[in-house]
Design an enzyme around this catalytic site. Structure first.
Site, PDB file in Angstrom:
ATOM      1  N   PRO A   9      -3.435 -57.066   9.085  1.00 41.18           N
ATOM      2  CA  PRO A   9      -3.399 -57.986   7.959  1.00 41.18           C
ATOM      3  C   PRO A   9      -3.903 -59.388   8.289  1.00 41.18           C
ATOM      4  CG  PRO A   9      -1.174 -57.411   8.650  1.00 41.18           C
ATOM      5  CD  PRO A   9      -2.115 -56.549   9.408  1.00 41.18           C
ATOM      6  N   ASN A  10      -4.677 -59.896   7.352  1.00 39.92           N
ATOM      7  CA  ASN A  10      -5.205 -61.253   7.346  1.00 39.92           C
ATOM      8  C   ASN A  10      -6.313 -61.506   8.361  1.00 39.92           C
ATOM      9  OD1 ASN A  10      -3.440 -62.167   5.232  1.00 39.92           O
ATOM     10  ND2 ASN A  10      -1.808 -62.058   6.753  1.00 39.92           N
ATOM     11  N   ARG A  17      -9.354 -68.739   8.195  1.00 42.26           N
ATOM     12  CA  ARG A  17      -7.890 -68.801   8.233  1.00 42.26           C
ATOM     13  C   ARG A  17      -7.419 -69.630   9.430  1.00 42.26           C
ATOM     14  NH1 ARG A  17      -3.967 -64.166  10.533  1.00 42.26           N
ATOM     15  NH2 ARG A  17      -1.999 -65.175  10.051  1.00 42.26           N
ATOM     16  N   TYR A  22      -6.810 -69.666  15.061  1.00 41.08           N
ATOM     17  CA  TYR A  22      -7.616 -68.453  15.183  1.00 41.08           C
ATOM     18  C   TYR A  22      -9.113 -68.703  15.413  1.00 41.08           C
ATOM     19  CZ  TYR A  22      -3.343 -66.412  13.428  1.00 41.08           C
ATOM     20  OH  TYR A  22      -2.032 -66.045  13.275  1.00 41.08           O
ATOM     21  N   ASN A  71      -5.198 -55.104  17.046  1.00 39.39           N
ATOM     22  CA  ASN A  71      -4.546 -56.360  16.683  1.00 39.39           C
ATOM     23  C   ASN A  71      -3.871 -56.087  15.354  1.00 39.39           C
ATOM     24  OD1 ASN A  71      -3.737 -58.879  15.867  1.00 39.39           O
ATOM     25  ND2 ASN A  71      -5.588 -59.913  16.562  1.00 39.39           N
ATOM     26  N   ALA A  74       0.803 -59.338  11.949  1.00 38.72           N
ATOM     27  CA  ALA A  74       2.249 -59.443  11.742  1.00 38.72           C
ATOM     28  C   ALA A  74       2.969 -58.098  11.874  1.00 38.72           C
ATOM     29  CB  ALA A  74       2.533 -60.062  10.377  1.00 38.72           C
ATOM     30  N   HIS A  77       5.243 -57.182  14.904  1.00 36.15           N
ATOM     31  CA  HIS A  77       6.627 -57.617  15.005  1.00 36.15           C
ATOM     32  C   HIS A  77       7.557 -56.900  14.042  1.00 36.15           C
ATOM     33  CE1 HIS A  77       4.305 -60.662  17.012  1.00 36.15           C
ATOM     34  NE2 HIS A  77       3.719 -60.969  15.863  1.00 36.15           N
ATOM     35  N   ASP A  84       5.194 -45.734  16.357  1.00 40.06           N
ATOM     36  CA  ASP A  84       5.302 -44.269  16.449  1.00 40.06           C
ATOM     37  C   ASP A  84       3.924 -43.615  16.447  1.00 40.06           C
ATOM     38  OD1 ASP A  84       8.064 -44.424  16.538  1.00 40.06           O
ATOM     39  OD2 ASP A  84       8.354 -43.782  14.455  1.00 40.06           O
ATOM     40  N   GLU A  95      -2.977 -53.582  22.965  1.00 43.47           N
ATOM     41  CA  GLU A  95      -2.559 -54.519  21.925  1.00 43.47           C
ATOM     42  C   GLU A  95      -3.170 -55.875  22.246  1.00 43.47           C
ATOM     43  OE1 GLU A  95       1.538 -56.869  20.862  1.00 43.47           O
ATOM     44  OE2 GLU A  95       1.740 -54.757  21.381  1.00 43.47           O
ATOM     45  N   HIS A  97      -3.913 -60.049  20.807  1.00 39.93           N
ATOM     46  CA  HIS A  97      -3.617 -61.150  19.891  1.00 39.93           C
ATOM     47  C   HIS A  97      -4.532 -62.307  20.250  1.00 39.93           C
ATOM     48  CE1 HIS A  97      -0.124 -59.088  18.344  1.00 39.93           C
ATOM     49  NE2 HIS A  97       0.164 -58.786  19.596  1.00 39.93           N
ATOM     50  N   ILE A  98      -5.022 -62.976  19.260  1.00 34.75           N
ATOM     51  CA  ILE A  98      -5.904 -64.118  19.469  1.00 34.75           C
ATOM     52  C   ILE A  98      -5.099 -65.308  19.982  1.00 34.75           C
ATOM     53  CG2 ILE A  98      -7.413 -65.761  18.276  1.00 34.75           C
ATOM     54  CD1 ILE A  98      -8.149 -63.337  16.395  1.00 34.75           C
ATOM     55  N   SER A  99      -3.962 -65.548  19.369  1.00 32.18           N
ATOM     56  CA  SER A  99      -3.120 -66.673  19.777  1.00 32.18           C
ATOM     57  C   SER A  99      -2.126 -66.220  20.848  1.00 32.18           C
ATOM     58  CB  SER A  99      -2.357 -67.234  18.574  1.00 32.18           C
ATOM     59  OG  SER A  99      -1.402 -66.299  18.113  1.00 32.18           O
ATOM     60  N   ARG A 104       4.476 -69.482  19.928  1.00 31.06           N
ATOM     61  CA  ARG A 104       4.631 -69.654  18.487  1.00 31.06           C
ATOM     62  C   ARG A 104       6.075 -69.369  18.078  1.00 31.06           C
ATOM     63  NH1 ARG A 104      -0.129 -66.823  15.457  1.00 31.06           N
ATOM     64  NH2 ARG A 104       0.705 -68.135  13.788  1.00 31.06           N
TER      65      ARG A 104
END
Length: 139
Positions: A9-10, A17, A22, A71, A74, A77, A84, A95, A97-99, A104
């Site tokens: 998402p996003n 954004r 990002y 990625n 959200a 989390h 699963d 996995e 993540h950019i940040s 955070r």
């Protein structure tokens, strides 16, 4: 080698954004760079804002690809369903993540996905995707 990148998402809004978190580069630009740099690797890309669609994509590619770079945004989390799905497939998942999620909000410090993944890369901006590709090439 065949690698599937899945963004959640996003992440379709990369480049516009929250550029302070990002960056200002679109994912299309990054993807073009990755495909050029790793011409010997077939890199497929998929983005969806829906949890079920991400589960479906993992199941679709999870038995034929050499690696998945995920990625989940959200959903990292919150999603037991994606966790699963990762554990149900044979293809290893990294996995990304950019940040730096650990710098955070506290709710971002826990990943439901990480224990089912080959590894986790975060905090290196969009270079996290390149590092994930390198992890598959160097295995």
């Amino acid at each position: 080698m065949k690698i599937q990148i899945i963004n959640g998402p996003n992440l379709n809004l990369l480049g516009t954004r929250e550029p302070s978190i990002y960056g200002s580069r679109s994912f299309a630009e990054l993807l073009e760079e990755l495909r050029s740099r790793y011409a010997q690797v077939e890199i497929d890309y998929y983005q969806n804002n829906s949890e079920g669609a991400i589960v479906d994509k993992l199941q679709e590619v999870g038995f034929d690809y050499d690696g998945v770079i995920l990625n989940a945004g959200a959903y990292t989390h919150t999603s037991v369903a994606i966790a699963d799905a990762i554990s149900a497939i044979r293809t290893p998942v990294v996995e990304v993540h950019i940040s730096n999620v650990y710098g955070r909000e506290a709710f971002r410090h826990h990943s439901y996905l990480a224990k089912n993944c080959k590894g986790v890369i975060c905090g290196f901006g969009t270079d996290s995707y390149r590092l994930a590709i390198e992890s598959f090439l160097n295995q």
